[in-house]
Design a protein around this motif. Structure first.
Motif, PDB file in Angstrom:
ATOM      1  N   LEU A  93       0.831  -1.206   0.000  1.00 53.50           N
ATOM      2  CA  LEU A  93       0.000   0.000   0.000  1.00 53.50           C
ATOM      3  C   LEU A  93       0.868   1.260   0.000  1.00 53.50           C
ATOM      4  O   LEU A  93       0.584   2.238  -0.696  1.00 53.50           O
ATOM      5  CB  LEU A  93      -0.916   0.006   1.226  1.00 53.50           C
ATOM      6  CG  LEU A  93      -2.166  -0.862   1.152  1.00 53.50           C
ATOM      7  CD1 LEU A  93      -2.799  -1.017   2.525  1.00 53.50           C
ATOM      8  CD2 LEU A  93      -3.170  -0.230   0.187  1.00 53.50           C
ATOM      9  N   PHE A  94       1.927   1.228   0.797  1.00 50.06           N
ATOM     10  CA  PHE A  94       2.816   2.383   0.898  1.00 50.06           C
ATOM     11  C   PHE A  94       3.448   2.715  -0.463  1.00 50.06           C
ATOM     12  O   PHE A  94       3.471   3.871  -0.887  1.00 50.06           O
ATOM     13  CB  PHE A  94       3.908   2.097   1.931  1.00 50.06           C
ATOM     14  CG  PHE A  94       4.865   3.225   2.158  1.00 50.06           C
ATOM     15  CD1 PHE A  94       4.525   4.290   2.980  1.00 50.06           C
ATOM     16  CD2 PHE A  94       6.110   3.218   1.552  1.00 50.06           C
ATOM     17  CE1 PHE A  94       5.411   5.335   3.191  1.00 50.06           C
ATOM     18  CE2 PHE A  94       7.009   4.258   1.759  1.00 50.06           C
ATOM     19  CZ  PHE A  94       6.648   5.324   2.580  1.00 50.06           C
ATOM     20  N   ALA A 112      -8.324   1.560  -6.405  1.00 48.25           N
ATOM     21  CA  ALA A 112      -7.675   0.285  -6.101  1.00 48.25           C
ATOM     22  C   ALA A 112      -6.985   0.333  -4.739  1.00 48.25           C
ATOM     23  O   ALA A 112      -7.038  -0.632  -3.968  1.00 48.25           O
ATOM     24  CB  ALA A 112      -6.672  -0.059  -7.200  1.00 48.25           C
ATOM     25  N   ILE A 113      -6.336   1.450  -4.422  1.00 45.97           N
ATOM     26  CA  ILE A 113      -5.665   1.583  -3.129  1.00 45.97           C
ATOM     27  C   ILE A 113      -6.680   1.551  -1.992  1.00 45.97           C
ATOM     28  O   ILE A 113      -6.468   0.872  -0.979  1.00 45.97           O
ATOM     29  CB  ILE A 113      -4.839   2.888  -3.097  1.00 45.97           C
ATOM     30  CG1 ILE A 113      -3.653   2.796  -4.061  1.00 45.97           C
ATOM     31  CG2 ILE A 113      -4.345   3.179  -1.686  1.00 45.97           C
ATOM     32  CD1 ILE A 113      -2.879   4.090  -4.207  1.00 45.97           C
ATOM     33  N   ALA A 114      -7.769   2.283  -2.139  1.00 46.40           N
ATOM     34  CA  ALA A 114      -8.796   2.308  -1.093  1.00 46.40           C
ATOM     35  C   ALA A 114      -9.385   0.916  -0.883  1.00 46.40           C
ATOM     36  O   ALA A 114      -9.614   0.489   0.260  1.00 46.40           O
ATOM     37  CB  ALA A 114      -9.885   3.315  -1.453  1.00 46.40           C
ATOM     38  N   PHE A 144      -6.876  -1.309   0.917  1.00 45.21           N
ATOM     39  CA  PHE A 144      -6.825  -0.966   2.338  1.00 45.21           C
ATOM     40  C   PHE A 144      -8.003  -1.592   3.090  1.00 45.21           C
ATOM     41  O   PHE A 144      -7.835  -2.195   4.166  1.00 45.21           O
ATOM     42  CB  PHE A 144      -6.832   0.555   2.496  1.00 45.21           C
ATOM     43  CG  PHE A 144      -6.650   1.025   3.909  1.00 45.21           C
ATOM     44  CD1 PHE A 144      -5.385   1.283   4.412  1.00 45.21           C
ATOM     45  CD2 PHE A 144      -7.742   1.208   4.745  1.00 45.21           C
ATOM     46  CE1 PHE A 144      -5.212   1.715   5.721  1.00 45.21           C
ATOM     47  CE2 PHE A 144      -7.586   1.641   6.051  1.00 45.21           C
ATOM     48  CZ  PHE A 144      -6.315   1.888   6.546  1.00 45.21           C
ATOM     49  N   ASP A 145      -9.197  -1.452   2.532  1.00 43.81           N
ATOM     50  CA  ASP A 145     -10.394  -2.021   3.183  1.00 43.81           C
ATOM     51  C   ASP A 145     -10.296  -3.534   3.284  1.00 43.81           C
ATOM     52  O   ASP A 145     -10.659  -4.129   4.311  1.00 43.81           O
ATOM     53  CB  ASP A 145     -11.649  -1.627   2.400  1.00 43.81           C
ATOM     54  CG  ASP A 145     -11.945  -0.134   2.495  1.00 43.81           C
ATOM     55  OD1 ASP A 145     -11.476   0.492   3.474  1.00 43.81           O
ATOM     56  OD2 ASP A 145     -12.627   0.399   1.603  1.00 43.81           O
ATOM     57  N   GLU A 146      -9.806  -4.163   2.221  1.00 37.59           N
ATOM     58  CA  GLU A 146      -9.675  -5.618   2.222  1.00 37.59           C
ATOM     59  C   GLU A 146      -8.689  -6.087   3.287  1.00 37.59           C
ATOM     60  O   GLU A 146      -8.933  -7.088   3.985  1.00 37.59           O
ATOM     61  CB  GLU A 146      -9.229  -6.092   0.836  1.00 37.59           C
ATOM     62  CG  GLU A 146      -9.128  -7.606   0.705  1.00 37.59           C
ATOM     63  CD  GLU A 146      -8.679  -8.032  -0.682  1.00 37.59           C
ATOM     64  OE1 GLU A 146      -8.442  -9.250  -0.871  1.00 37.59           O
ATOM     65  OE2 GLU A 146      -8.549  -7.163  -1.563  1.00 37.59           O
ATOM     66  N   LEU A 147      -7.595  -5.359   3.429  1.00 39.42           N
ATOM     67  CA  LEU A 147      -6.619  -5.706   4.456  1.00 39.42           C
ATOM     68  C   LEU A 147      -7.225  -5.582   5.854  1.00 39.42           C
ATOM     69  O   LEU A 147      -7.043  -6.467   6.700  1.00 39.42           O
ATOM     70  CB  LEU A 147      -5.399  -4.790   4.332  1.00 39.42           C
ATOM     71  CG  LEU A 147      -4.356  -4.894   5.459  1.00 39.42           C
ATOM     72  CD1 LEU A 147      -3.750  -6.291   5.505  1.00 39.42           C
ATOM     73  CD2 LEU A 147      -3.265  -3.848   5.281  1.00 39.42           C
ATOM     74  N   CYS A 148      -7.952  -4.508   6.095  1.00 40.34           N
ATOM     75  CA  CYS A 148      -8.522  -4.280   7.428  1.00 40.34           C
ATOM     76  C   CYS A 148      -9.641  -5.268   7.742  1.00 40.34           C
ATOM     77  O   CYS A 148      -9.922  -5.528   8.926  1.00 40.34           O
ATOM     78  CB  CYS A 148      -9.042  -2.846   7.540  1.00 40.34           C
ATOM     79  SG  CYS A 148      -7.737  -1.598   7.432  1.00 40.34           S
ATOM     80  N   ARG A 149     -10.298  -5.811   6.711  1.00 41.32           N
ATOM     81  CA  ARG A 149     -11.366  -6.798   6.939  1.00 41.32           C
ATOM     82  C   ARG A 149     -10.823  -8.192   7.201  1.00 41.32           C
ATOM     83  O   ARG A 149     -11.571  -9.095   7.606  1.00 41.32           O
ATOM     84  CB  ARG A 149     -12.300  -6.849   5.725  1.00 41.32           C
ATOM     85  CG  ARG A 149     -13.207  -5.643   5.563  1.00 41.32           C
ATOM     86  CD  ARG A 149     -14.306  -5.935   4.566  1.00 41.32           C
ATOM     87  NE  ARG A 149     -13.767  -6.262   3.251  1.00 41.32           N
ATOM     88  CZ  ARG A 149     -13.636  -5.367   2.262  1.00 41.32           C
ATOM     89  NH1 ARG A 149     -13.985  -4.101   2.472  1.00 41.32           N
ATOM     90  NH2 ARG A 149     -13.159  -5.734   1.096  1.00 41.32           N
ATOM     91  N   THR A 150      -9.553  -8.403   6.992  1.00 41.01           N
ATOM     92  CA  THR A 150      -8.945  -9.723   7.130  1.00 41.01           C
ATOM     93  C   THR A 150      -9.055 -10.225   8.574  1.00 41.01           C
ATOM     94  O   THR A 150      -8.780  -9.491   9.528  1.00 41.01           O
ATOM     95  CB  THR A 150      -7.468  -9.685   6.715  1.00 41.01           C
ATOM     96  OG1 THR A 150      -7.374  -9.225   5.353  1.00 41.01           O
ATOM     97  CG2 THR A 150      -6.840 -11.062   6.833  1.00 41.01           C
ATOM     98  N   LYS A 151      -9.446 -11.482   8.733  1.00 40.82           N
ATOM     99  CA  LYS A 151      -9.503 -12.130  10.050  1.00 40.82           C
ATOM    100  C   LYS A 151      -8.435 -13.217  10.092  1.00 40.82           C
ATOM    101  O   LYS A 151      -8.417 -14.115   9.252  1.00 40.82           O
ATOM    102  CB  LYS A 151     -10.885 -12.746  10.293  1.00 40.82           C
ATOM    103  CG  LYS A 151     -12.024 -11.745  10.303  1.00 40.82           C
ATOM    104  CD  LYS A 151     -11.898 -10.775  11.476  1.00 40.82           C
ATOM    105  CE  LYS A 151     -13.061  -9.791  11.497  1.00 40.82           C
ATOM    106  NZ  LYS A 151     -12.934  -8.821  12.605  1.00 40.82           N
ATOM    107  N   THR A 152      -7.569 -13.119  11.064  1.00 41.06           N
ATOM    108  CA  THR A 152      -6.498 -14.102  11.212  1.00 41.06           C
ATOM    109  C   THR A 152      -6.750 -14.954  12.452  1.00 41.06           C
ATOM    110  O   THR A 152      -7.696 -14.719  13.208  1.00 41.06           O
ATOM    111  CB  THR A 152      -5.132 -13.391  11.331  1.00 41.06           C
ATOM    112  OG1 THR A 152      -5.070 -12.706  12.594  1.00 41.06           O
ATOM    113  CG2 THR A 152      -4.944 -12.387  10.203  1.00 41.06           C
TER     114      THR A 152
END
Length: 539
Positions: free
Chosen positions: A402-403, A420-422, A425-433
């Motif tokens: 992203l950076f 695409a960047i936005a 970012f949203d996809e990364l923050c929605r990730t559940k580990t």
């Protein structure tokens, strides 16, 4: 990992049962030692990670020139590439800029008659003259016929008091720029033959510096009014035996420092306000109070207030008490709003972006966060197993992707890339580990989306706050060398001269020339705030 020495080769005919037993034992011990070394290296890596130690530096191989003749300290040419007698071509080009103070012509000895003159071959010698230069002024005294006494008057064009401009500039330069302590300065000057005391050194360093303070204070307003963004940060600053803080405000054109007793949003707004002391209730102030969820009762009292301007802090506090706004949280929010209202009312640019490291006191107006600090939250996370480690490394990779995408967007803003960047970012923050600590860190990242992705709306702003951290390192080094300040004048001078020094550096001005120019009152170097306004060019 260090290699163990090999087991010595023994001829087969000499391998008795005892020798075979010893060889087997040595092989077994080598294997144990190697396994222990692997475990030790892993533990060292974990300890370094826990202590946040830097990784081992990757030192590149030296790239020294192979031709030793090019490195000639005598100034004579020993290389076929240069026959001018001035060293390398690069050195010759540099020496053309030297100011020549004395020229001596040297002719050959035993020169034959009728020799033809071919010109000169220049050889430069640089020298530094360090010696006292003392002047005695004999003030003639006369007695007039009326019985009065007349005496000659000194002109202070070349000196102030008993010390000349250059000596005073040298003392200030050594202390504030070279970070030389006062005891070392007086030791050096005494050894050079000067008659000067510790008190006189201190007087030169901190007293009668109002013109420096004025120039430094004006820097802040000029820098903010001629910028689209500023970097902010703070660091510890002890004064008079008490802990305090020094706040830095600046960007690529200026740097401004100010030390205060506390750090808070009220304190930051007061610093941005400069010399003003008023409080104002306007739309900006009320919008801030609503955004900070000031309760309905005190908010309605302020909204219906007929008085909107308050001359000073005492008048504002009297207004709050008179209207029964006494709860600490309510007073804080109302005060922050009134200070912000005064800022906007004075012409403070409302579209100015404030870039910080996520310290709460800086979160006003348009606020952007540093991506380097955002990633540090994930760097502090310690994985509990191999799966956690893989998931954490994956998140690190996504953050830096992203950076780099944002860096590309800054160079060439593009709507498809912005979307695409936005989405990334949203996809990364929605990730559940499987790692709950990592999930909580991703939720925090999501809450900071607006401030981290503000660059999508303002490609002119930076992605990190490294500039502020680099600037404030100058203050930290001085604090480590000289310790805390004791007098108010000493604290003001430390803030003032580090501000002027860093600003001169950014404007391409020699700090020595600047100090000498201001102390001698020649004022040939332009006023620094005027440089920020673009009215004149630096010399």
């Amino acid at each position: 990992m260090k290699k163990l020495p090999p087991i010595p080769e023994i001829p087969e005919e000499e391998k008795t049962p005892v020798v075979r037993l010893l060889l087997a034992f040595m092989e077994q011990q080598q294997e144990i030692i190697q396994n222990q070394q692997v475990e030790i290296d892993a533990l060292k890596t974990e300890v370094a990670k826990l202590k946040k130690l830097p990784p081992k530096p990757k030192i590149r191989a030296s790239k020294l020139p192979k031709d030793d003749d090019n490195d000639n300290p005598t100034g004579h040419s020993g290389s076929k590439k240069n026959n001018s007698g001035n060293g390398t071509s690069k050195s010759r080009k540099r020496k053309k800029k030297l100011a020549i103070h004395k020229t001596t012509v040297i002719k050959p000895d035993n020169l034959p008659e009728h020799s033809r003159f071919l010109g000169y071959q220049d050889y430069f010698v640089q020298e530094l003259l360090i010696k006292p230069f003392n002047t005695r002024y004999r003030l003639a005294r006369y007695k007039t016929p009326d019985g009065d006494t007349c005496i000659g008057k000194l002109s202070f064009d070349t000196h102030i008091g008993h010390f000349g401009h250059t000596l005073q500039s040298y003392i200030v330069y050594q202390y504030y720029h070279q970070r030389v302590t006062q005891p070392l300065i007086i030791q050096q000057l005494t050894e050079l033959g000067f008659d000067i005391s510790t008190g006189q050194i201190n007087e030169i360093l901190i007293h009668d510096k109002d013109h420096f303070h004025t120039e430094k204070n004006t820097l802040l307003t000029a820098g903010i009014n001629n910028s689209t963004y500023i970097h902010v940060d703070d660091t510890g600053s002890r004064h008079d035996g008490k802990n305090g803080y020094c706040t830095h405000v600046g960007n690529e054109t200026f740097a401004w420092f100010s030390s205060t007793r506390y750090k808070s949003r009220i304190n930051f707004l007061q610093l941005l306000r400069g010399a003003a002391v008023d409080y104002t209730l306007n739309d900006a102030a009320l919008d801030y109070m609503r955004a900070e969820k000031l309760p309905h009762k005190p908010l309605s009292v302020i909204e219906q207030s007929h008085q909107t301007c308050f001359d000073n802090e005492e008048a504002w506090k009297y207004y709050l008490q008179n209207n029964s706004i006494i709860t600490q949280r309510h007073v804080r929010i109302a005060t922050e709003g009134a200070l912000l209202g005064a800022l906007i009312n004075s012409g403070f640019p409302s579209d100015l972006v404030i870039v910080s490291d996520d310290a709460g006191q800086f979160d006003i107006l348009l606020h952007a966060l540093c991506w380097i600090h955002a990633d540090r939250v994930f760097q502090r996370i310690l994985p509990l197993n191999e799966r956690h480690d893989k998931e954490l490394n994956w998140v690190h990779t996504q953050i830096w992707e992203l950076f780099y995408d944002l860096k590309q967007y800054k160079l060439e803003p593009d709507d498809p890339l912005k979307s695409a960047i936005a989405e990334h970012f949203d996809e990364l923050c929605r990730t559940k580990t499987s790692f709950e600590t990592l999930n909580q860190a991703l939720k925090r990242l999501a809450r900071n989306k607006t401030e981290l992705l503000l660059v999508l709306e303002r490609p002119d702003i930076p992605l990190h706050n490294n500039l502020s951290e680099n600037d404030i390192r100058e203050y930290v080094i001085k604090r480590k060398i000289s310790g805390s300040t004791r007098s108010k004048d000493g604290q003001l001078c430390r803030d003032t001269f580090v501000s002027l020094k860093k600003t001169c550096l950014k404007q391409g001005i020699s700090f020595w020339d600047f100090i000498n120019d201001r102390i001698s009152k020649r004022n040939l170097i332009p006023y620094l705030p005027e440089l920020l306004k673009g009215k004149v060019c630096a010399v």
